[in-house]
Design a protein around this motif. Structure first.
Motif, PDB file in Angstrom:
ATOM      1  N   GLU A  50      42.313   8.151  27.123  1.00  0.00           N
ATOM      2  CA  GLU A  50      42.708   7.161  28.124  1.00  0.00           C
ATOM      3  C   GLU A  50      43.869   7.702  28.949  1.00  0.00           C
ATOM      4  O   GLU A  50      44.860   7.017  29.214  1.00  0.00           O
ATOM      5  N   CYS A  54      41.096   9.572  33.095  1.00  0.00           N
ATOM      6  CA  CYS A  54      40.002   8.836  32.453  1.00  0.00           C
ATOM      7  C   CYS A  54      40.150   7.323  32.597  1.00  0.00           C
ATOM      8  O   CYS A  54      39.162   6.591  32.607  1.00  0.00           O
ATOM      9  N   GLY A  55      41.387   6.852  32.719  1.00  0.00           N
ATOM     10  CA  GLY A  55      41.636   5.423  32.823  1.00  0.00           C
ATOM     11  C   GLY A  55      41.625   4.757  31.463  1.00  0.00           C
ATOM     12  O   GLY A  55      41.237   5.360  30.460  1.00  0.00           O
ATOM     13  N   ASP A  56      42.076   3.495  31.424  1.00  0.00           N
ATOM     14  CA  ASP A  56      42.126   2.796  30.139  1.00  0.00           C
ATOM     15  C   ASP A  56      41.235   1.567  30.145  1.00  0.00           C
ATOM     16  O   ASP A  56      41.046   0.912  31.170  1.00  0.00           O
ATOM     17  N   THR A  57      40.677   1.278  28.985  1.00  0.00           N
ATOM     18  CA  THR A  57      39.708   0.195  28.864  1.00  0.00           C
ATOM     19  C   THR A  57      40.362  -1.178  28.791  1.00  0.00           C
ATOM     20  O   THR A  57      39.757  -2.175  29.185  1.00  0.00           O
ATOM     21  N   ARG A  62      39.126   1.847  34.367  1.00  0.00           N
ATOM     22  CA  ARG A  62      38.506   2.892  33.562  1.00  0.00           C
ATOM     23  C   ARG A  62      37.562   3.704  34.422  1.00  0.00           C
ATOM     24  O   ARG A  62      36.710   3.146  35.123  1.00  0.00           O
ATOM     25  N   TRP A  63      37.676   5.030  34.370  1.00  0.00           N
ATOM     26  CA  TRP A  63      36.892   5.898  35.243  1.00  0.00           C
ATOM     27  C   TRP A  63      35.912   6.777  34.479  1.00  0.00           C
ATOM     28  O   TRP A  63      34.978   7.307  35.063  1.00  0.00           O
ATOM     29  N   THR A  65      32.884   7.209  31.812  1.00  0.00           N
ATOM     30  CA  THR A  65      31.815   6.376  31.260  1.00  0.00           C
ATOM     31  C   THR A  65      31.129   7.112  30.104  1.00  0.00           C
ATOM     32  O   THR A  65      31.218   8.344  29.989  1.00  0.00           O
TER      33      THR A  65
END
Length: 401
Positions: A50, A54-57, A62-63, A65
């Motif tokens: 994250e 990648c981003g965080d959920t 979030r990027w 997948t």
């Protein structure tokens, strides 16, 4: 690229620290202090990154997948030398950093922590959480303690609440947004000769859950006593639906099983206004077979559709559940006083009352609903501050099937 850690110690369950970590094909071997070796999926580990890229959920920003993680993914190297942190360098040069306790808590035998509710019967009085209105309204820790009581027992009592209409929404709003239904945001339950619903009559009410005819029944209900006519009847009755479900599981397992897999139809119609109908399980189970919700109101049972070979068994299952609900040993009885608020989980706790004489006193309660995810969100948010180890346990999610 260099990534920043996202799984921090204060937001994850405590777990054994990691001594070493290495790739083993499609799995990652994790050596924990104490000598135990556990394993993680390589794809899971890459997906758990994250970082900023990648981003965080949790935030939804979030990027990365699942489709971005190929079956051929592998790590070139790991570094667990920094206390509390593990760094992975992937074949494409991407760098991921993880909190070691977070990884250890997700090893193959750790499993998700599931909260186990505390079951109760007619002896609840000694364990019932009671909380002062001023404290709940003005102090977040007191609010958290009341939310913890709701998590544990599905019911709590608020005391010293002004016996005024405005106080209902004021105190309920501390637990989450009030849910508006076809009866409005706040509903006045006053006995009257032209009753629209059973709650406006003076007749006895078998303990039940409210509005099982909705696809998503109300989550938590607030009963605010304005006037009660104490001593003239109208005693509140509450039953732990999880307790009676477990009694059925033990005593009549075939009937318990039927209520967990056979849809039962509930309905409600006010001509020209609303016509609700929902088919659902009376007893909902989660993925591991624990009871997670109850949906039952004998007054809303529609004529059931079932095969001839099964209809009598279904009726007997409903009859057995009703007998357990009506057994005084399973009922907590309390005469509400003006200024008290009974808060309970409508998808766990069944509520009813004894009959009363409307000519002797006026019984006036104000009722409103809060969705269960809002209440659980408030609990988790405050748990981050007051009991971090409780924040991420899987809570029972209600009558969802």
């Amino acid at each position: 690229m260099l990534d920043t850690p996202s799984h921090t110690t204060e937001t994850k369950r405590a777990a054994a620290p990691i001594r070493a970590i290495r790739a083993e094909g499609a799995r990652i071997a994790v050596e924990l202090v104490g000598g135990r070796t556990a394993r993680l999926s390589t794809r899971w580990l890459r997906l758990a990154c994250e970082c900023e890229a990648c981003g965080d959920t949790a935030s939804g920003k979030r990027w990365l997948t699942p489709a971005d993680i190929s079956t051929a993914i592998h790590a070139e190297s790991f570094d667990a030398s920094t206390p509390g942190q593990v760094t992975a360098i992937w074949q494409d040069g991407h760098v991921s950093r993880y909190d070691a306790a977070f990884l250890a808590s997700h090893t193959d035998d750790a499993g998700a922590a599931r909260f186990e509710p505390q079951l109760w019967d007619g002896g609840l009085a000694a364990r019932l959480g009671r909380f002062a209105f001023d404290a709940v309204v003005g102090d977040d820790e007191a609010l958290f303690q009341s939310l913890r009581a709701l998590r544990d027992h599905g019911i709590a009592m608020l005391t010293g609440v002004p016996a005024e209409k405005e106080a209902t929404a004021r105190v309920a709003g501390r637990y989450g947004p009030i849910r508006e239904t076809s009866y409005g945001k706040v509903f006045d339950l006053i006995s009257r000769p032209d009753a629209r619903v059973a709650g406006e009559t003076a007749r006895a009410q078998i303990p039940h859950t409210d509005e099982p005819f909705r696809y998503a029944p109300p989550g938590f209900i607030f009963f605010h006593a304005i006037r009660t006519g104490a001593g003239t009847g109208g005693t509140s009755l509450t039953v732990d639906g999880f307790h009676v479900a477990e009694l059925m599981r033990t005593g009549t397992p075939e009937l318990f099983d039927l209520l967990t897999r056979r849809g039962v139809t509930f309905h409600r119609e006010h001509a020209g206004e609303v016509f609700f109908s929902a088919e659902a399980h009376v007893i909902s189970l989660d993925a591991v077979g624990q009871v997670t919700g109850i949906r039952y109101n004998d007054r809303c049972l529609a004529p059931q559709q079932a095969p001839e070979t099964e209809i009598d068994s279904l009726i007997e299952a409903l009859a057995e559940l009703t007998r357990l609900i009506c057994d005084p040993q399973n009922q907590f009885q309390h005469q509400l006083q003006p200024g008290e608020v009974l808060v309970f989980d409508n998808q766990r706790v069944l509520h009813g009352r004894t009959a009363f004489d409307p000519t002797l006193a006026v019984r006036h309660l104000r009722s409103c609903n809060i969705d269960r995810d809002g209440v659980h969100s408030a609990f988790r948010t405050l748990a981050r501050r007051f009991a971090p180890e409780e924040a991420e346990a899987v809570l029972y999610q209600g009558a969802i099937f």
